[in-house]
Design an enzyme around this catalytic site. Structure first.
Site, PDB file in Angstrom:
ATOM      1  NE  ARG A 180      13.448  13.963  44.849  1.00  0.00           N
ATOM      2  CZ  ARG A 180      12.852  14.330  46.444  1.00  0.00           C
ATOM      3  NH1 ARG A 180      13.618  15.068  46.946  1.00  0.00           N
ATOM      4  NH2 ARG A 180      11.930  14.113  46.451  1.00  0.00           N
ATOM      5  CD  GLU A 196       5.997  15.167  44.993  1.00  0.00           C
ATOM      6  OE1 GLU A 196       5.069  15.973  45.341  1.00  0.00           O
ATOM      7  OE2 GLU A 196       6.541  14.731  46.088  1.00  0.00           O
ATOM      8  CG  ASN A 198       9.183  17.100  44.987  1.00  0.00           C
ATOM      9  OD1 ASN A 198       8.259  17.137  46.005  1.00  0.00           O
ATOM     10  ND2 ASN A 198       9.842  16.099  44.775  1.00  0.00           N
ATOM     11  CB  SER A 203      14.316  16.493  51.122  1.00  0.00           C
ATOM     12  OG  SER A 203      13.701  15.267  50.517  1.00  0.00           O
ATOM     13  CE  LYS A 327       1.680  15.417  46.110  1.00  0.00           C
ATOM     14  NZ  LYS A 327       2.404  16.138  46.828  1.00  0.00           N
ATOM     15  CE  LYS A 381       0.078  11.300  44.219  1.00  0.00           C
ATOM     16  NZ  LYS A 381       1.369  11.530  43.688  1.00  0.00           N
ATOM     17  CD  GLU A 385       4.154  19.091  47.724  1.00  0.00           C
ATOM     18  OE1 GLU A 385       5.062  18.426  47.416  1.00  0.00           O
ATOM     19  OE2 GLU A 385       3.165  19.348  46.899  1.00  0.00           O
ATOM     20  N   GLY A 386       5.526  16.385  51.539  1.00  0.00           N
ATOM     21  CA  GLY A 386       6.225  16.079  52.705  1.00  0.00           C
ATOM     22  C   GLY A 386       5.891  14.629  52.985  1.00  0.00           C
ATOM     23  NE  ARG A 468      12.392   9.706  47.392  1.00  0.00           N
ATOM     24  CZ  ARG A 468      11.505  10.405  47.521  1.00  0.00           C
ATOM     25  NH1 ARG A 468      10.749  11.109  48.827  1.00  0.00           N
ATOM     26  NH2 ARG A 468      10.797  10.991  46.506  1.00  0.00           N
TER      27      ARG A 468
HETATM   28  P1  ADP Z   1       4.719  13.982  48.631  1.00  0.00           P
HETATM   29  O1  ADP Z   1       4.401  15.462  48.275  1.00  0.00           O
HETATM   30  O2  ADP Z   1       3.958  13.755  50.078  1.00  0.00           O
HETATM   31  O3  ADP Z   1       6.126  13.369  48.736  1.00  0.00           O
HETATM   32  P2  ADP Z   1       3.938  12.129  46.460  1.00  0.00           P
HETATM   33  O4  ADP Z   1       3.154  12.564  45.376  1.00  0.00           O
HETATM   34  O5  ADP Z   1       5.334  12.012  46.199  1.00  0.00           O
HETATM   35  O6  ADP Z   1       3.577  13.263  47.970  1.00  0.00           O
HETATM   36  O7  ADP Z   1       3.796  10.963  47.214  1.00  0.00           O
HETATM   37  C1  ADP Z   1       4.126  10.140  48.307  1.00  0.00           C
HETATM   38  C2  ADP Z   1       4.780   8.825  47.912  1.00  0.00           C
HETATM   39  O8  ADP Z   1       3.634   8.154  47.571  1.00  0.00           O
HETATM   40  C3  ADP Z   1       5.662   8.751  46.806  1.00  0.00           C
HETATM   41  O9  ADP Z   1       7.150   8.846  47.333  1.00  0.00           O
HETATM   42  C4  ADP Z   1       5.236   7.455  46.236  1.00  0.00           C
HETATM   43  O10 ADP Z   1       6.064   6.362  47.214  1.00  0.00           O
HETATM   44  C5  ADP Z   1       3.800   7.001  46.498  1.00  0.00           C
HETATM   45  N1  ADP Z   1       3.147   7.509  45.390  1.00  0.00           N
HETATM   46  C6  ADP Z   1       2.833   8.873  45.275  1.00  0.00           C
HETATM   47  N2  ADP Z   1       1.979   8.691  43.934  1.00  0.00           N
HETATM   48  C7  ADP Z   1       1.822   7.548  43.355  1.00  0.00           C
HETATM   49  C8  ADP Z   1       1.253   6.613  42.349  1.00  0.00           C
HETATM   50  N3  ADP Z   1       0.859   7.361  41.337  1.00  0.00           N
HETATM   51  N4  ADP Z   1       1.598   5.250  42.243  1.00  0.00           N
HETATM   52  C9  ADP Z   1       2.351   4.576  42.940  1.00  0.00           C
HETATM   53  N5  ADP Z   1       2.916   5.284  44.398  1.00  0.00           N
HETATM   54  C10 ADP Z   1       2.622   6.725  44.273  1.00  0.00           C
HETATM   55 MG    MG Z   2       7.118  13.068  47.061  1.00  0.00          MG
END
Ligand code: ADP
Ligand code: MG
Length: 494
Positions: A180, A196, A198, A203, A327, A381, A385-386, A468
């Protein structure tokens, strides 16, 4: 049950600005008439003050008829969820999760689908097979995966398994990916940017498909009075498309295995590489867990992971596919000339690159300096994950300053990412049978199923979607972690 008294999502949008400004009052039409129940800690929204950095919304209609309709919709939505299994465990019920069928509550959802421009929707769909192909190509380059410095203990252990597979020259002829790719629409640049990719335990294909059906049903019933067309919600077959890819992987495996291996011993690998559990040969291993350090409380789990990897069973994901989704790899792929290492088609490369936000490693001193000066423009970051792991704002600045002082290897355990600023809109959200409105932003995930057997690509498709929606003042976006609600897409011509 209380009701949402205005429905702003489809009438006016507010824009998040990059720099936080003073609070500005929302005009009366966008404020909320009592007696709305809302979550604790969200009082500033109820007080009709926009959060910092949010410009005022334009006044909208919000008539009494619409209020009555929305109130009815909330009830219908909750009933639909209960009847169709759009439910999750209820944290308030102590027996939830221990007694089957007990302690379930409707999933947190938005009452109306999120507006999303058709052009960006098409762009996101087009990217799905390209990202699938990219994952596959990168997974074959063991050196690349090993070279990228991944210094945190958890990823180091994944790399250890990967290294062992390289040492025995382990080949995965049949490769299955259920991916995804997540995006947000950046309002500053008006572009679709990837959050990102996945590759493990992606999920919500199940609940995501159901939310689209929920919204479709609500709009079939109430669309006319709301001025919304149910046909503008794209069909979402994520659950069945993923199930289909899994089933096809199973067939490929069994077609390939000409002679049935003799079952030698429980939980052991036979001389022909087959994995045997409870007397049965395992064709496909799907990882619902295994992406977080918490999933490995002891050495036994690491041993099991290694055993599965050593076997000939199809792993979804294989250790390589898993690592491609980190990441750190996302950040490495965004460097100049790296995509060219894996893909030949220049147009495909351009399309992928266009969706990359700014991504940097922490050995880039200039960027670290900018991030310390303007932390609100970045997200820090760690390799996790998660949800719930990212670092923002003051914490981001403090962490960077601390890491700089330490000057150790720990810098390489993080990446810096350009912060994406989507437009915020007022959205009716339903949680625990209660509707409340809040300023929200949305994140679109496009599922991608991929299956190949040697040179034959059997599946490579966009496979449904997940929207979401989260309260814009929250940094994180997880539904399971309680930050967001499930949503679907309403295609617009903008
Ligand atoms: P995880 O692996 O924990 O899902 P993500 O990279 O998806 O990590 O980050 C979690 C959440 O943080 C995302 O669903 C989003 O809402 C927010 N987020 C992540 N990266 C960004 C970004 N570059 N700008 C704005 N919001 C972000
Ligand atoms: Mg995510």
């Amino acid at each position: 049950m209380s009701s949402c008294l205005s429905h702003c999502r489809h009438h006016h949008q507010v824009r998040l600005h990059r720099r936080a400004g003073p609070d500005r009052p929302l005009p009366a039409a966008a404020s909320f008439a009592p007696p709305l129940r809302r979550r604790a800690g969200r009082a500033h929204v109820m007080s009709a003050e926009a959060p910092p950095g949010v410009a005022p919304a334009e006044p909208g209609p919000g008539t009494a008829t619409q209020a009555a309709v929305l109130s009815e919709m909330v009830e219908d939505a909750a009933v639909w969820c209960a009847v169709h299994g759009l439910v999750v465990g209820d944290r308030d019920n102590t027996r939830s999760g221990t007694v089957p069928g007990v302690g379930l509550v409707h999933a947190p959802v938005s009452l109306l689908p999120a507006r999303f421009p058709t052009s960006f929707w098409k762009q996101a769909l087009e990217l799905a097979p390209l990202f699938n192909e990219l994952v596959d190509r990168v997974s074959l380059d063991g050196e690349f995966l090993q070279e990228t410095k991944q210094v945190d203990d958890f990823t180091a252990r994944l790399l250890e398994i990967h290294e062992k597979m390289m040492a025995i020259d382990k080949k995965e002829d049949i490769r299955l990916g259920l991916h995804r790719s997540d995006y947000m629409l950046d309002s500053e640049t008006n572009s679709l940017l990837q959050i990102e990719l996945n590759t493990v335990s992606t999920s919500f294909p199940g609940l995501g498909s159901l939310v689209s059906e929920l919204h479709r049903n609500l709009l079939i019933q109430y669309g006319k009075v709301l001025g919304l067309d149910s046909e503008r919600i794209p069909r979402n077959w994520a659950a069945s498309q993923f199930a289909d890819a899994l089933a096809r992987a199973w067939s490929e495996y069994n077609n390939d295995r000409k002679t049935l291996a003799q079952v030698e011993a429980e939980g052991k690998i036979n001389p022909d590489g087959t994995l045997v559990v409870d007397g049965r040969i395992v064709s496909v291993v799907y990882f619902r867990a295994g992406y977080s350090p918490n999933d490995y409380p002891s050495e036994a789990e690491w041993k099991a992971r290694l055993l599965m990897e050593e076997s000939s069973a199809i792993k979804c994901p294989s250790i390589s596919y898993h690592l491609v989704g980190t990441k750190k790899i996302q950040q490495e792929l965004a460097k100049p000339n790296v995509l060219e290492r894996f893909l030949d088609n220049k147009e495909d490369i351009a399309k992928l690159r266009k969706s990359f936000a700014g991504l940097w490693s922490l050995d880039n001193e200039e960027i670290v300096k900018s991030a310390i000066e303007k932390p609100d423009l970045f997200v820090l970051k760690p390799q996790r994950e998660g949800g719930g792991n990212n670092i923002y704002g003051h914490d981001l600045r403090d962490t960077l300053v601390k890491l700089q002082k330490e000057q150790g290897e720990s810098l390489a355990a993080y990446i810096l990412m350009q912060r994406i600023f989507p437009k915020a809109s007022l959205t009716p959200l339903v949680r625990g049978g209660v509707c409340f409105e809040d300023l929200t932003i949305s994140e679109l995930g496009i599922y991608g199923g991929y299956l190949r057997n040697k040179d034959k690509v059997i599946v490579n498709n966009p496979s449904g979607y997940l929207m979401r929606t989260k309260v814009s003042s929250s940094n994180e976006g997880g539904v399971a972690t309680g930050f967001a609600v499930l949503d679907s897409v309403y295609l617009t011509d903008e």
